[in-house]
Write a protein that holds these residues in place. Structure first.
Motif, PDB file in Angstrom:
ATOM      1  N   PHE A  48     -16.276   1.157 -30.634  1.00 16.57           N
ATOM      2  CA  PHE A  48     -17.262   2.233 -30.761  1.00 16.57           C
ATOM      3  C   PHE A  48     -18.677   1.674 -30.857  1.00 16.57           C
ATOM      4  O   PHE A  48     -19.588   2.155 -30.173  1.00 16.57           O
ATOM      5  N   LEU A  49     -18.880   0.670 -31.699  1.00 22.58           N
ATOM      6  CA  LEU A  49     -20.225   0.126 -31.891  1.00 22.58           C
ATOM      7  C   LEU A  49     -20.802  -0.448 -30.600  1.00 22.58           C
ATOM      8  O   LEU A  49     -21.960  -0.192 -30.251  1.00 22.58           O
ATOM      9  N   PHE A  50     -19.997  -1.217 -29.865  1.00 18.20           N
ATOM     10  CA  PHE A  50     -20.495  -1.801 -28.623  1.00 18.20           C
ATOM     11  C   PHE A  50     -20.633  -0.755 -27.518  1.00 18.20           C
ATOM     12  O   PHE A  50     -21.583  -0.803 -26.739  1.00 18.20           O
ATOM     13  N   LEU A  51     -19.708   0.195 -27.466  1.00 24.24           N
ATOM     14  CA  LEU A  51     -19.802   1.244 -26.453  1.00 24.24           C
ATOM     15  C   LEU A  51     -21.026   2.118 -26.710  1.00 24.24           C
ATOM     16  O   LEU A  51     -21.794   2.423 -25.789  1.00 24.24           O
ATOM     17  N   PHE A  52     -21.241   2.472 -27.960  1.00 22.25           N
ATOM     18  CA  PHE A  52     -22.411   3.272 -28.319  1.00 22.25           C
ATOM     19  C   PHE A  52     -23.706   2.522 -28.003  1.00 22.25           C
ATOM     20  O   PHE A  52     -24.624   3.072 -27.396  1.00 22.25           O
ATOM     21  N   PRO A  67      -4.474  -3.422 -25.447  1.00 27.73           N
ATOM     22  CA  PRO A  67      -3.972  -4.562 -26.231  1.00 27.73           C
ATOM     23  C   PRO A  67      -3.858  -5.861 -25.437  1.00 27.73           C
ATOM     24  O   PRO A  67      -4.150  -6.931 -25.965  1.00 27.73           O
ATOM     25  N   SER A  68      -3.474  -5.796 -24.181  1.00 28.59           N
ATOM     26  CA  SER A  68      -3.307  -7.023 -23.398  1.00 28.59           C
ATOM     27  C   SER A  68      -4.646  -7.664 -23.011  1.00 28.59           C
ATOM     28  O   SER A  68      -4.676  -8.809 -22.571  1.00 28.59           O
ATOM     29  N   LYS A  69      -5.749  -6.945 -23.194  1.00 26.09           N
ATOM     30  CA  LYS A  69      -7.071  -7.443 -22.797  1.00 26.09           C
ATOM     31  C   LYS A  69      -7.990  -7.730 -23.987  1.00 26.09           C
ATOM     32  O   LYS A  69      -9.154  -8.050 -23.818  1.00 26.09           O
ATOM     33  N   ARG A  70      -7.460  -7.630 -25.213  1.00 28.52           N
ATOM     34  CA  ARG A  70      -8.315  -7.815 -26.397  1.00 28.52           C
ATOM     35  C   ARG A  70      -8.894  -9.212 -26.490  1.00 28.52           C
ATOM     36  O   ARG A  70     -10.053  -9.387 -26.863  1.00 28.52           O
ATOM     37  N   ALA A  71      -8.131 -10.227 -26.170  1.00 33.78           N
ATOM     38  CA  ALA A  71      -8.642 -11.600 -26.248  1.00 33.78           C
ATOM     39  C   ALA A  71      -9.781 -11.788 -25.243  1.00 33.78           C
ATOM     40  O   ALA A  71     -10.806 -12.385 -25.567  1.00 33.78           O
ATOM     41  N   LEU A  72      -9.602 -11.276 -24.037  1.00 33.30           N
ATOM     42  CA  LEU A  72     -10.667 -11.351 -23.027  1.00 33.30           C
ATOM     43  C   LEU A  72     -11.905 -10.609 -23.512  1.00 33.30           C
ATOM     44  O   LEU A  72     -13.031 -11.099 -23.371  1.00 33.30           O
ATOM     45  N   SER A  73     -11.696  -9.473 -24.119  1.00 35.58           N
ATOM     46  CA  SER A  73     -12.809  -8.702 -24.658  1.00 35.58           C
ATOM     47  C   SER A  73     -13.584  -9.497 -25.707  1.00 35.58           C
ATOM     48  O   SER A  73     -14.818  -9.504 -25.707  1.00 35.58           O
ATOM     49  N   LEU A  74     -12.857 -10.192 -26.574  1.00 32.74           N
ATOM     50  CA  LEU A  74     -13.523 -10.995 -27.603  1.00 32.74           C
ATOM     51  C   LEU A  74     -14.311 -12.146 -26.994  1.00 32.74           C
ATOM     52  O   LEU A  74     -15.365 -12.522 -27.520  1.00 32.74           O
ATOM     53  N   ILE A  94     -24.191  -3.882 -19.922  1.00 33.60           N
ATOM     54  CA  ILE A  94     -23.016  -3.645 -19.079  1.00 33.60           C
ATOM     55  C   ILE A  94     -21.832  -4.461 -19.610  1.00 33.60           C
ATOM     56  O   ILE A  94     -20.706  -3.960 -19.680  1.00 33.60           O
ATOM     57  N   LEU A  95     -22.090  -5.705 -20.018  1.00 33.93           N
ATOM     58  CA  LEU A  95     -21.025  -6.522 -20.609  1.00 33.93           C
ATOM     59  C   LEU A  95     -20.530  -5.915 -21.923  1.00 33.93           C
ATOM     60  O   LEU A  95     -19.332  -5.977 -22.223  1.00 33.93           O
ATOM     61  N   GLU A  96     -21.422  -5.335 -22.718  1.00 35.21           N
ATOM     62  CA  GLU A  96     -21.007  -4.664 -23.952  1.00 35.21           C
ATOM     63  C   GLU A  96     -20.061  -3.506 -23.643  1.00 35.21           C
ATOM     64  O   GLU A  96     -19.047  -3.325 -24.315  1.00 35.21           O
ATOM     65  N   ILE A  97     -20.393  -2.718 -22.633  1.00 32.07           N
ATOM     66  CA  ILE A  97     -19.549  -1.577 -22.264  1.00 32.07           C
ATOM     67  C   ILE A  97     -18.193  -2.057 -21.753  1.00 32.07           C
ATOM     68  O   ILE A  97     -17.149  -1.537 -22.165  1.00 32.07           O
ATOM     69  N   ILE A  98     -18.203  -3.057 -20.882  1.00 30.39           N
ATOM     70  CA  ILE A  98     -16.940  -3.604 -20.356  1.00 30.39           C
ATOM     71  C   ILE A  98     -16.096  -4.163 -21.499  1.00 30.39           C
ATOM     72  O   ILE A  98     -14.894  -3.899 -21.595  1.00 30.39           O
ATOM     73  N   GLY A  99     -16.718  -4.946 -22.382  1.00 29.41           N
ATOM     74  CA  GLY A  99     -15.994  -5.520 -23.514  1.00 29.41           C
ATOM     75  C   GLY A  99     -15.418  -4.460 -24.428  1.00 29.41           C
ATOM     76  O   GLY A  99     -14.284  -4.583 -24.910  1.00 29.41           O
ATOM     77  N   ALA A 100     -16.175  -3.397 -24.672  1.00 30.53           N
ATOM     78  CA  ALA A 100     -15.706  -2.310 -25.540  1.00 30.53           C
ATOM     79  C   ALA A 100     -14.505  -1.610 -24.926  1.00 30.53           C
ATOM     80  O   ALA A 100     -13.525  -1.312 -25.623  1.00 30.53           O
ATOM     81  N   VAL A 101     -14.552  -1.362 -23.637  1.00 30.43           N
ATOM     82  CA  VAL A 101     -13.429  -0.694 -22.967  1.00 30.43           C
ATOM     83  C   VAL A 101     -12.199  -1.603 -22.968  1.00 30.43           C
ATOM     84  O   VAL A 101     -11.080  -1.142 -23.228  1.00 30.43           O
ATOM     85  N   LEU A 102     -12.385  -2.886 -22.706  1.00 29.69           N
ATOM     86  CA  LEU A 102     -11.257  -3.821 -22.709  1.00 29.69           C
ATOM     87  C   LEU A 102     -10.587  -3.922 -24.078  1.00 29.69           C
ATOM     88  O   LEU A 102      -9.383  -4.166 -24.165  1.00 29.69           O
TER      89      LEU A 102
END
Length: 120
Positions: A14-18, A67-74, A55-63
């Motif tokens: 939420f924080l990064f998407l917002f 569950p399978s993409k959480r590490a990539l998001s981090l 844009i990276l914040e939005i992509i990371g927040a969605v990822l």
């Protein structure tokens, strides 16, 4: 209890998407900036650097929501969170959401530890 461990993930998402979407759509107006803040943002925004970061914040927040993409998001969001913390300390002269972002990332990284074992 099973859903309690998802709270840090959803809060961080939420924080990064917002933050990312607010840059483009400005549903919360930007407060007045100090001289240092204005100088910093007047260098970053016109170059397009902040667009890339947001844009990276939005992509990371969605990822984070997958569950399978959480590490990539981090891996995407961690350097951004560190830079937010450094911006708060070195440019703004105080702390904001930076420490919370770092703590939430730490909690999620701990929860996803098995995915990071190969890096150690």
């Amino acid at each position: 209890m099973k859903y309690l461990k998802l709270v840090p993930t959803f809060l961080l998402a939420f924080l990064f998407l917002f933050g990312g979407l607010n840059f483009f759509f400005e549903f919360v107006p930007t407060p007045p900036m100090s001289e240092n803040q204005a100088l910093f943002f007047n260098l970053m925004v016109p170059t397009g650097f902040m667009k890339v970061v947001k844009i990276l914040e939005i992509i990371g927040a969605v990822l984070l929501l997958f569950p399978s993409k959480r590490a990539l998001s981090l891996l995407i969001l961690s350097p951004i969170a560190i830079n937010i913390l450094l911006l708060e300390l070195l440019v703004l002269g105080g702390l904001g959401a930076g420490p919370l972002l770092i703590i939430l990332i730490g909690i999620i990284a701990y929860q996803e530890f098995d995915k990071f074992k190969a890096l150690l």
